[in-house]
Write an enzyme that holds these catalytic residues in place. Sequence first.
Site, PDB file in Angstrom:
ATOM      1  N   LYS A 127      39.542   1.068 -26.903  1.00 34.95           N
ATOM      2  CA  LYS A 127      40.343   1.320 -28.116  1.00 34.95           C
ATOM      3  C   LYS A 127      40.264   0.085 -29.019  1.00 34.95           C
ATOM      4  O   LYS A 127      40.150   0.187 -30.238  1.00 34.95           O
ATOM      5  CB  LYS A 127      41.795   1.647 -27.746  1.00 34.95           C
ATOM      6  CG  LYS A 127      42.654   2.169 -28.904  1.00 34.95           C
ATOM      7  CD  LYS A 127      43.293   1.074 -29.749  1.00 34.95           C
ATOM      8  CE  LYS A 127      44.155   1.663 -30.853  1.00 34.95           C
ATOM      9  NZ  LYS A 127      44.736   0.616 -31.718  1.00 34.95           N
ATOM     10  N   ASP A 176      31.875   9.955 -40.585  1.00 26.72           N
ATOM     11  CA  ASP A 176      32.785  10.813 -39.834  1.00 26.72           C
ATOM     12  C   ASP A 176      33.160  10.086 -38.538  1.00 26.72           C
ATOM     13  O   ASP A 176      32.336   9.956 -37.631  1.00 26.72           O
ATOM     14  CB  ASP A 176      32.004  12.117 -39.556  1.00 26.72           C
ATOM     15  CG  ASP A 176      32.782  13.154 -38.784  1.00 26.72           C
ATOM     16  OD1 ASP A 176      33.741  12.781 -38.101  1.00 26.72           O
ATOM     17  OD2 ASP A 176      32.397  14.330 -38.849  1.00 26.72           O
ATOM     18  N   HIS A 204      49.976 -10.415 -33.207  1.00 22.80           N
ATOM     19  CA  HIS A 204      50.176  -9.049 -33.673  1.00 22.80           C
ATOM     20  C   HIS A 204      51.521  -8.911 -34.365  1.00 22.80           C
ATOM     21  O   HIS A 204      51.631  -8.369 -35.454  1.00 22.80           O
ATOM     22  CB  HIS A 204      50.104  -8.117 -32.465  1.00 22.80           C
ATOM     23  CG  HIS A 204      49.680  -6.737 -32.792  1.00 22.80           C
ATOM     24  ND1 HIS A 204      50.572  -5.722 -32.987  1.00 22.80           N
ATOM     25  CD2 HIS A 204      48.453  -6.197 -32.973  1.00 22.80           C
ATOM     26  CE1 HIS A 204      49.906  -4.617 -33.261  1.00 22.80           C
ATOM     27  NE2 HIS A 204      48.626  -4.872 -33.263  1.00 22.80           N
ATOM     28  N   GLU A 229      46.440  -0.263 -39.383  1.00 24.26           N
ATOM     29  CA  GLU A 229      47.008  -1.110 -38.321  1.00 24.26           C
ATOM     30  C   GLU A 229      46.959  -2.592 -38.675  1.00 24.26           C
ATOM     31  O   GLU A 229      45.874  -3.158 -38.871  1.00 24.26           O
ATOM     32  CB  GLU A 229      46.263  -0.857 -37.000  1.00 24.26           C
ATOM     33  CG  GLU A 229      46.939  -1.583 -35.837  1.00 24.26           C
ATOM     34  CD  GLU A 229      46.299  -1.312 -34.482  1.00 24.26           C
ATOM     35  OE1 GLU A 229      45.453  -0.407 -34.379  1.00 24.26           O
ATOM     36  OE2 GLU A 229      46.647  -2.031 -33.531  1.00 24.26           O
TER      37      GLU A 229
HETATM   38  P1  NDP Z   1      24.121  16.316 -45.793  1.00 20.67           P
HETATM   39  O1  NDP Z   1      24.296  17.765 -45.525  1.00 20.67           O
HETATM   40  O2  NDP Z   1      24.813  15.715 -46.966  1.00 20.67           O
HETATM   41  O3  NDP Z   1      22.559  16.014 -45.808  1.00 20.67           O
HETATM   42  C1  NDP Z   1      22.025  14.774 -46.163  1.00 20.67           C
HETATM   43  C2  NDP Z   1      21.689  14.760 -47.645  1.00 20.67           C
HETATM   44  O4  NDP Z   1      21.195  13.484 -47.984  1.00 20.67           O
HETATM   45  C3  NDP Z   1      20.632  15.789 -48.002  1.00 20.67           C
HETATM   46  O5  NDP Z   1      21.045  16.462 -49.160  1.00 20.67           O
HETATM   47  C4  NDP Z   1      19.415  14.929 -48.296  1.00 20.67           C
HETATM   48  O6  NDP Z   1      18.619  15.455 -49.328  1.00 20.67           O
HETATM   49  C5  NDP Z   1      20.039  13.652 -48.812  1.00 20.67           C
HETATM   50  N1  NDP Z   1      19.177  12.476 -48.714  1.00 20.67           N
HETATM   51  C6  NDP Z   1      18.843  11.683 -49.758  1.00 20.67           C
HETATM   52  N2  NDP Z   1      18.061  10.666 -49.369  1.00 20.67           N
HETATM   53  C7  NDP Z   1      17.874  10.820 -48.046  1.00 20.67           C
HETATM   54  C8  NDP Z   1      17.173  10.060 -47.069  1.00 20.67           C
HETATM   55  N3  NDP Z   1      16.498   8.944 -47.379  1.00 20.67           N
HETATM   56  N4  NDP Z   1      17.220  10.457 -45.782  1.00 20.67           N
HETATM   57  C9  NDP Z   1      17.916  11.550 -45.432  1.00 20.67           C
HETATM   58  N5  NDP Z   1      18.593  12.320 -46.324  1.00 20.67           N
HETATM   59  C10 NDP Z   1      18.587  11.971 -47.612  1.00 20.67           C
HETATM   60  O7  NDP Z   1      24.651  15.460 -44.545  1.00 20.67           O
HETATM   61  P2  NDP Z   1      24.192  15.373 -43.068  1.00 20.67           P
HETATM   62  O8  NDP Z   1      23.143  16.394 -42.715  1.00 20.67           O
HETATM   63  O9  NDP Z   1      23.869  13.961 -42.849  1.00 20.67           O
HETATM   64  O10 NDP Z   1      25.514  15.780 -42.305  1.00 20.67           O
HETATM   65  C11 NDP Z   1      26.613  14.878 -42.256  1.00 20.67           C
HETATM   66  C12 NDP Z   1      27.895  15.641 -42.450  1.00 20.67           C
HETATM   67  O11 NDP Z   1      27.971  16.709 -41.513  1.00 20.67           O
HETATM   68  C13 NDP Z   1      29.100  14.785 -42.212  1.00 20.67           C
HETATM   69  O12 NDP Z   1      29.956  14.958 -43.314  1.00 20.67           O
HETATM   70  C14 NDP Z   1      29.732  15.384 -40.949  1.00 20.67           C
HETATM   71  O13 NDP Z   1      31.125  15.246 -41.008  1.00 20.67           O
HETATM   72  C15 NDP Z   1      29.310  16.809 -41.015  1.00 20.67           C
HETATM   73  N6  NDP Z   1      29.221  17.593 -39.800  1.00 20.67           N
HETATM   74  C16 NDP Z   1      29.332  17.057 -38.544  1.00 20.67           C
HETATM   75  C17 NDP Z   1      29.243  17.847 -37.414  1.00 20.67           C
HETATM   76  C18 NDP Z   1      29.320  17.201 -36.069  1.00 20.67           C
HETATM   77  O14 NDP Z   1      29.188  15.990 -35.984  1.00 20.67           O
HETATM   78  N7  NDP Z   1      29.535  17.947 -34.983  1.00 20.67           N
HETATM   79  C19 NDP Z   1      29.027  19.303 -37.507  1.00 20.67           C
HETATM   80  C20 NDP Z   1      28.841  19.748 -38.870  1.00 20.67           C
HETATM   81  C21 NDP Z   1      28.956  18.942 -39.960  1.00 20.67           C
HETATM   82  P3  NDP Z   1      17.673  16.724 -49.123  1.00 20.67           P
HETATM   83  O15 NDP Z   1      18.560  17.907 -49.102  1.00 20.67           O
HETATM   84  O16 NDP Z   1      16.757  16.656 -50.273  1.00 20.67           O
HETATM   85  O17 NDP Z   1      16.981  16.519 -47.789  1.00 20.67           O
END
Ligand code: NDP
Length: 417
Positions: free
Chosen positions: A258, A274, A371, A78
């Site tokens: 918005k 996200d 705009h 936009e």
């Molecule tokens: P991930 O599944 O990627 O988990 C976070 C990753 O970051 C883990 O692998 C973790 O490692 C790693 N990590 C490294 N350093 C850190 C730190 N300091 N603190 C925390 N984690 C660390 O992502 P999220 O669990 O954050 O989930 C986000 C995703 O989920 C987005 O893409 C979203 O779109 C999607 N999503 C959203 C939903 C909703 O909002 N309703 C539903 C389902 C999915 P380790 O494994 O070693 O812990």
Amino acid sequence: MPKKFYQLTRLQRIATLLAHKLLSVTDAHFFANNTGLTQERANQLVENQLTTFALPEGLARNLLVNGKLHQVPMVTEEPSVIAAASNGARLAATGGGFRTSQPQRLLLGQIILTDIVDVAATTAMITAHEAELLQVANAAHPSLQQRGGGARWLRVRQLSERELSLDLAVDVQQAMGANMLNTMLEAVATTLQAKWTMPILMSILSNYATESTVTATVDIPITVLATPQFTGISVAKKIAAASHIAQIDPYRAVTHNKGIMNGVDAAVLAFGNDCRVIESGAHAYAARDGQYRGLSQWQVVADQLHGELTLPLPLGFVGGATRLLPAVQPNQRLATVESAQELMQVICALGLAQNLAALKALVTTGIQQGHMRLQAKSLAVTAGAQTAEVAPLIVALQQAPTLDLATAQKLLTKLRQ
Ligand code: NDP
């Protein structure tokens, strides 16, 4: 006079950021030559992948948050959004910039129990076993606890005569945490089912992130709001009046919000998060007392315009797509954002800057003047102007009495004669 940042070419802007040490040589090279996602990476991200889809990224300049200056990358299609954000940031800086507060940063998840015969007994059973259930949650994703995070508390909310929600609050550290929390919730649900045969409907995080809010405030000297037509105090009073209308009228409130989300979404995308998470949570928060209202409020306090915005912003600094989209890490460095907490603060402040610029334009010149000036660029391209024709067509459009596609096409034909 040296040219302003927006008057430079794209490569000159990158060179300027490099010269001011706002970009490293490696990142300057990345921004100059970035060709976006590879098809291979895109294919790893989504299903049935066909191609990639590019959007422009620009920079909101000099957003002062808690005394630190941030250059904030924004991804949006936009026109005028990034210019407005920079304008809001400039006005806010005259009053010392934005200050933020953040009570906590916990993500909530739900386990929904249905067809419960004795709601009180089930609630008592769950709360009596809180420590054990938190342990189950932590054991499902132990690395979180090792990083200092993990499950913090649970509560049970009665939804109806026979339905309950077990809400689990988790410190997700630097991640957004959806996947981690969902894993933990499913482990707890399995225990509830196996140990006490509790009837579970489903388990998932809640995007109503009430335990992950951030508030940005700003106080702007009224004098800086003056325009050639209006005094500073009259602009400030009109902004306060506009903010009041957004509190009492949902039709206005949605548009008010918005405008805030124009900035918030653009930055959320630039930081690889996200935006559906943030949008859904923000709008639910706007209706938290039963009526949908403006998320920000402005009022005149002595000789200043005071603004305040609270948003639920469960953002991740790591995880999700943050390491998969190539521009995210260079964007984090360019913005000098170093944690999820700082990202929440910067994006909340950006939303308030965006809101300020929009309200100021609305109550003074009207939104269309600025705009449509920027819209002229889009019109020129839509009318079919080639790269070399865009600039002269914009000049011609700016002098035209009407700014629409037919005029752009007519002027382009004339330009080619
Ligand atoms: P991930 O599944 O990627 O988990 C976070 C990753 O970051 C883990 O692998 C973790 O490692 C790693 N990590 C490294 N350093 C850190 C730190 N300091 N603190 C925390 N984690 C660390 O992502 P999220 O669990 O954050 O989930 C986000 C995703 O989920 C987005 O893409 C979203 O779109 C999607 N999503 C959203 C939903 C909703 O909002 N309703 C539903 C389902 C999915 P380790 O494994 O070693 O812990």
